[in-house]
Design an enzyme around this catalytic site. Structure first.
Site, PDB file in Angstrom:
ATOM      1  CB  CYS A  89      -0.972  -0.045   1.188  1.00 47.04           C
ATOM      2  SG  CYS A  89      -2.348   1.113   1.013  1.00 47.04           S
ATOM      3  CG  HIS A 144      -3.534  -3.698   3.329  1.00 42.87           C
ATOM      4  ND1 HIS A 144      -2.373  -3.105   3.759  1.00 42.87           N
ATOM      5  CD2 HIS A 144      -4.303  -2.707   2.836  1.00 42.87           C
ATOM      6  CE1 HIS A 144      -2.439  -1.798   3.560  1.00 42.87           C
ATOM      7  NE2 HIS A 144      -3.611  -1.528   2.992  1.00 42.87           N
ATOM      8  CD  GLU A 164      -0.640  -5.689   5.431  1.00 36.63           C
ATOM      9  OE1 GLU A 164      -0.727  -6.298   4.344  1.00 36.63           O
ATOM     10  OE2 GLU A 164      -0.661  -4.441   5.519  1.00 36.63           O
TER      11      GLU A 164
END
Lengths: 958, 256
Positions: free
Chosen positions: B103, B222, B224
């Site tokens: 990002c 994302h 994660e």
């Protein structure tokens, strides 16, 4: 000047808004504009623009003059072909300009001589506009007078004056003042102090044999304001009815009393600090607070909502908790309101909504805290008094919040510098608004700087874990005066304003002391050097500005001049108590009159109701995923477009599967008819939403937030008393204590005719609960599979009085409003037992619009159908009635017997189907999912129109 | 701060935290699950030499709003990277250190010229919708070869949360060999530019890029935020698309 320009064609964009206001405009294109002050050659400019202002692909830059010459058309573009008009809009000097500050920093790092920079925008308007129309377009659509300035053509750059001189400190004569003189002092400085309060001030200073300074008077006004002292909620209330016993403080009699009586073991701290604190697991507590930011959001929607979020996040930091979730309940006037009906001094609901939504998202997204729960509610009264309720949940290790400053501790200010922004905010927000308020109160509103707040979070959490402070609070309304004033209560403190960092010179000492510049915390530190080093590591400002003394006096100097020397006892306890009178309410309801409405058409109209329809497009502009702990999101289901009841998160840094749920309740329709019934219904809705998401109703905590009109009006006050009584009784019935709350009063708009237009009484209840196991006991959003059984918990019919069905029809057809149900608490407990037992595949509560709306939303989530009450005759009360503790549960057929055991009285009312349609009552109501989705997501037409046709406009189920 | 005690042979991931960075903890958690040790460090402390890039095995730039997105998302962080850490970065690249930017980290890598690399101009600009968007997307890995993608056997699902994620390039054909992830629709077919499957209007549905070595990866979504099935909004309906393998592959690349 940086291009290419951007022509925002969306509903919220300037073109759509300009046309809404009736301007003859074809196109509005927006360019970025930078004002730079410094010694820069043409070559410097070229390199600076390449390095900092333009992207390598598809962007260009030019000087503002060259671009103006290229685009400017005929300034007198009327009549004849449309011409181009160029409008430039920039911030007023002193308004927070983060981008300008970063531009200066980055330019200097690259070796350019830039003294100052500010960011502005150029709008190229194509259309037929007279000069007067252009000015009206700019102030109505393109810029906001409160924080911005504009010009046609080139806007003069405006930087703050580096040579400005401080005006120093004044004394104001109050000793031996007549009533008229005292009232004049209060009025001329907009102190908002009543005559008895001014007399108390005068007597205090007569005894001291001196007059107060401007800083002292302002400090007293802030401390005694409704915003800071909640004088209405502490006032003694007598009633027009002599038989009614007086109420000695709504807070003590109802809200705190309920909490004391419940004596819940999970409550760590209620009502005493910046936020409530409740137990989460063996090692962690959760903090929660919800604030209102109504007045600022009415004037400057972006900045008002922005700083509303920033403020409540700092409330959470102020109890040493790390912010982990943000909530928002937003209340606007009708979006389709004719602009001609918007009173002078008021922004159109559409403009308020787009600004508020952008302001909430900007702050939450940038500080990295997920915005996860809330509601958007519409009511005509919100046109002049829009409401913004911003909430925050925080996580802290149990026992880590220290609250006692010690004599000798340094007063440390963390965060940003002060400016003239927000001076007088607390007194401003404690008074009614009028057409002229925007001009006078301009400096009370401000733009936030989430970048600084993100740094504050990192520093405060690290300082907490290292044990570097004895007490902490945030600088909210009243700035340093209230932060230091509160911490010094009974202890005393000495502050030197010369040590307070300023954004620009020229501030009077009282302005420094009162400034509400955002993003600041005050800490009491035994070893300030350690905190200063920590702050430097995170690039956060930190300054020692004084020390806590132990002599019980609040002494403020500006260098050698004493500007405040007050006894903290007088400051906090010297306010004369307020006495108020309440009327007798008549909440009797007329009997129900029959209504002829086609069920399918009524359902589709309800799905398009402004307070029911999908807000997914808004919610997706908020980051609800950051921190990685979100389990149930505001919108879910197969396609992510179905509304969830409560939201569920696992706090970051905890292992799971334990999580927490947030449920929100608000019902403005009931607020029109019966505020006590509204309180019951709103508490139940918040509880229901949390329980449907998996929360244990045996460990719920509540927050109350009131937005009300003028409490000196006896009827308005009586409505407030009734709501507080309802809150108290409901909290006791549900065993859910209040842990924090906030009242926002004087939400009324005094129009040019002098008649007050009050807000409809609005109560927001937030429920925070523990979800013991999010992996097993948090039902998904939307039905999951066909051929499962659907069980209804609670009565099959609801009340139509005060329902959204009537609101959608545009008339009150009478009938009783939803009554408290003594069996409701047991039903919530039984539903939780079934959910935590793993029996419930998905769940949805019955709320606005009753069974039919719940079924439609639930089916949409699963892209499946429902066949309910197949053999039964169903009336409007079954389809659309509203009432407490009602749920739909999806249960596998094999689990039916166990469910019936766990929830006595639950009824199997139908099945989930592969056919994507909702059918209730054997076809009495039959609507396909496509029609449901179209109505829910893309509402159109006159929402108040009575649906009288008997044909389903969508042609039946598909 | 160093997160957790080091074990012998455990690779170290350096996670710089600029003012406004906010997804650093999730990124650290994702690498910790994959078996790495992580060091989150404020940029100012990194600049003062508290630790050096080359003392670590992986560099990971997290998401957020570095410098408040002033002058364009990732631009000022990209400037920091080239002006403050240019030499260290050169050394890290020459030692074949895997680098990931997610990002805002991706935006910074593009602004710094590390992606797509080779002097090809590219930019991540405002979403086509003109709005910040937070929603889950489906990503197809590849086709560019990269150690970060080794072991990703199928599409992954994870959220996007950005306002400036639309990739624009001077020459779409030239970046073809750099594509690390593309947006898919919910049937597994190409998003083909359709909103919301391609949430920002990126050219060629590109969600992520690698440099010519494959060692430097940047992506807007994302991963994660989907390292545990609990995070999946489709939990209770389907079980697929976990993104944990991406971080495991990165860690494997420096331990093998």
């Amino acid at each position: 000047m940086v291009g290419p320009g951007h022509a925002d064609q969306t509903e919220a964009g300037p073109l759509a808004q300009a046309r809404l206001f009736g301007f003859d405009v074809e196109r509005i294109e927006q360019f970025r504009l930078y004002h730079l002050e410094g010694d820069l050659s043409a070559d410097d400019l070229d390199r600076l623009a390449g390095a900092l202002l333009t992207e390598p692909v598809g962007q260009w830059w030019s000087t503002a003059e060259e671009h103006l010459a290229a685009v400017a058309g005929q300034p007198e573009g009327l009549p004849g072909p449309p011409g181009c008009r160029v409008v430039e809009v920039g911030l007023r000097p002193g308004v927070t300009d983060r981008e300008g500050a970063e531009l200066v920093r980055a330019s200097r790092e690259l070796g350019f001589d830039v003294q100052a920079a500010s960011v502005a925008r150029r709008l190229v308007v194509t259309g037929r506009l007279s000069d007067a129309q252009l000015a009206a377009l700019s102030s109505g659509v393109l810029h906001n007078e409160v924080v911005e300035r504009w010009a046609e053509g080139l806007l003069e750059p405006a930087f703050t004056d580096p040579e400005a001189k401080s005006p120093g400190t004044d004394h104001l004569v109050v000793r031996r003042g007549t009533d008229a003189e005292l009232a004049a002092v209060s009025r001329s400085r907009r102190l908002g102090l009543s005559l008895p309060e001014m007399r108390a001030v005068a007597e205090h200073f007569e005894a001291l044999d001196r007059d107060p300074t401007d800083a002292e008077l302002e400090t007293i006004a802030q401390t005694w304001s409704e915003h800071c002292s909640h004088k209405t909620f502490r006032a003694r209330i007598t009633f027009d009815d002599p038989a009614a016993a007086p109420v000695d403080g709504l807070l003590d009699t109802y809200l705190r009393a309920a909490t004391d009586r419940i004596a819940a073991p999970w409550v760590r701290s209620a009502f005493v600090d910046n936020a409530g604190i409740v137990a989460f697991d063996d090692h962690h507590d959760l903090a929660i607070k919800v604030e209102t930011h109504n007045h600022p959001s009415a004037l400057e929607p972006f900045g008002g909502a922005n700083t509303g979020v920033g403020g409540v996040v700092r409330d959470i930091l102020g109890v040493s908790a790390k912010p982990v979730a943000v909530t928002d309940v937003l209340c606007f006037g009708p979006l389709d309101l004719d602009p001609a009906e918007v009173p002078a001094g008021v922004l159109h609901p559409r403009r308020i909504r787009s600004g508020v939504v952008a302001g909430v998202g900007d702050y939450g997204n940038k500080i990295g805290v997920p915005t996860v729960a809330g509601a958007i509610v519409h009511d005509p009264s919100y046109t002049t008094t829009p409401l913004v309720f911003a909430g925050c949940v925080g996580l802290l290790p149990h026992g880590s919040h220290r609250t006692r400053p010690q004599a000798g501790d340094a007063v440390v200010v963390l965060g940003g510098a002060v400016g003239r922004d927000g001076v007088g905010g607390a007194t401003f927000s404690s008074q009614s608004m009028g057409a002229e308020t925007a001009d006078i109160a301009g400096s009370s509103v401000q733009i936030g700087d989430p970048l600084i707040e993100k740094g504050l979070i990192d520093v405060v959490v690290a300082a907490r874990d290292a044990g570097l402070y004895n007490a902490i609070t945030d600088c909210g309304a009243g700035g340093l005066s209230s932060a230091v004033g509160e911490m010094a209560e009974g202890l005393g403190a000495e502050v030197d304003l010369a040590l307070v960092p300023r954004k620009y010179p020229g501030l009077a000492p009282w302005e420094v002391w009162l400034s509400e510049a955002q993003e600041r915390m005050v800490l009491a530190c035994p070893d300030p050097a350690a905190v200063l080093a920590l702050a430097a590591r995170w690039q956060v400002g930190a300054d020692v500005i004084g020390r806590f003394t132990g002599d019980g006096r609040l002494v403020v100097r500006d260098g050698d001049d004493v500007v405040v020397d007050l006894d903290t006892g007088f400051l906090h306890d010297g306010r004369p108590p307020l006495e108020l009178r309440a009327a007798v309410l008549d909440s009797a309801r007329p009997p129900r009159r029959p209504v002829a409405a086609d069920p399918a058409a009524a359902l589709l109209a309800l799905l398009a109701h402004p307070s029911i329809r999908s807000n997914e497009a808004v919610v997706r502009t908020f980051d609800h995923e950051v921190l990685g702990g979100t389990v149930i999101r505001p919108y879910g289901g197969v396609a992510g477009d179905a509304p969830a009841d409560g939201t569920v998160l696992v706090p970051p840094g905890t292992p799971g599967p334990r999580g927490y749920a947030i449920g929100v309740g608000v019902n403005v329709v009931l607020g029109r008819y019966d505020t006590e019934a509204m309180a019951w219904a709103t508490v139940d809705e918040a509880v229901r939403n949390a329980v449907a998401a998996g929360a244990d109703p045996g460990q719920l905590s509540l927050l109350d937030n009131f937005s009300w009109g003028n409490p000196t009006d006896p009827t308005t006050l009586a409505q407030l008393v009734a709501a507080c009584r309802g809150c108290h009784d409901a909290a006791l019935a549900y065993g859910a204590p209040f842990v924090s709350g906030k009242d926002s009063l004087y939400n009324e708009f005094v129009g040019p005719d002098g008649r007050p237009d009050p807000v409809t009484p609005t109560l927001v209840i937030t429920a925070l609960g523990v979800v013991p196991d999010v992996d097993q006991g948090a039902p998904v959003t939307g039905v999951t599979a066909p051929d499962h059984d659907v069980w209804l918990v609670g009565p099959v019919a609801g009340a139509l009085g005060g329902s959204h069905f009537d609101d959608m029809l545009g008339a009150d057809h009478g009938g009783p409003v939803p009554a408290p149900d003594p069996a409701a608490p047991a039903r919530h407990r039984a539903v939780h037992a079934a959910i935590s037992g793993g029996l419930v595949r998905s769940a949805h509560d019955l709320a606005e619009g009753g069974l039919a709306v719940a079924a439609a939303e639930w089916a949409l989530g699963g892209r499946l159908g429902l066949r309910l009450l197949d053999g039964d005759a169903v009336g409007d009360d079954v389809l659309f009635g509203e009432g407490p503790a009602r749920y739909l549960l999806e249960v596998a057929p094999a689990d039916g017997a166990r469910l019936a055991e766990l929830i006595p009285g639950a009824t199997r009312i139908g099945v989930t189907t592969a056919l994507p349609a909702v059918s209730i009552g054997g076809g009495a109501l039959q609507v396909g999912l496509d029609a449901i989705r179209t109505a829910f997501v893309h509402p159109g037409g006159d929402l108040a129109a009575t649906p009288t046709t008997t044909t389903n406009p969508e042609g039946g189920p598909r | 701060m160093s997160d957790g005690a080091a074990r012998a042979g455990q690779p170290s991931v350096l996670i710089p935290v600029a003012p406004g960075t906010n997804r650093n903890q999730e990124l650290a958690d994702a690498f910790a699950r994959a078996g790495a040790r992580t060091t989150q460090i404020p940029l100012a402390a990194l600049r003062q030499g508290e630790t050096k890039l080359v003392d670590h095995q992986i560099l990971a730039l997290p998401g957020g709003f570095s410098y408040g997105d002033a002058l364009g998302a990732g631009r000022l962080l990209g400037l920091d990277i080239t002006s403050w850490f240019g030499d260290q970065l050169q050394e890290a690249v020459s030692r074949h250190m895997p680098i990931i930017g997610i990002c805002n980290g991706f935006q910074a890598l593009v602004a710094a010229g590390l992606l797509p690399g080779g002097g090809q101009p590219a930019a991540l600009v405002a979403n086509e919708s003109g709005r910040f968007e937070c929603r889950w997307v489906t990503l197809e890995p590849g086709p560019a070869p990269s150690p970060w993608l080794d072991g990703l056997t199928g599409p992954i699902r994870c959220p996007v949360a950005h306002g400036e994620g639309r990739l624009t390039v001077a020459d779409p054909v030239a970046v073809e060999g750099h594509v690390a992830f593309r947006y898919l629709d919910d049937t597994g077919g190409p998003a083909a530019g359709r909103y919301p499957h391609n949430p920002n209007g990126s050219v060629g549905d590109v969600a992520g890029l690698v440099d010519t070595t494959g060692l430097v990866l940047g992506l807007m979504p994302h991963p994660e935020d989907h390292v545990d099935p609990r995070q999946d909004p489709q939990r209770g309906r389907r079980h697929d698309g976990l993104a944990r393998g991406l971080f495991e592959a990165g860690v494997r690349a420096v331990t093998a």
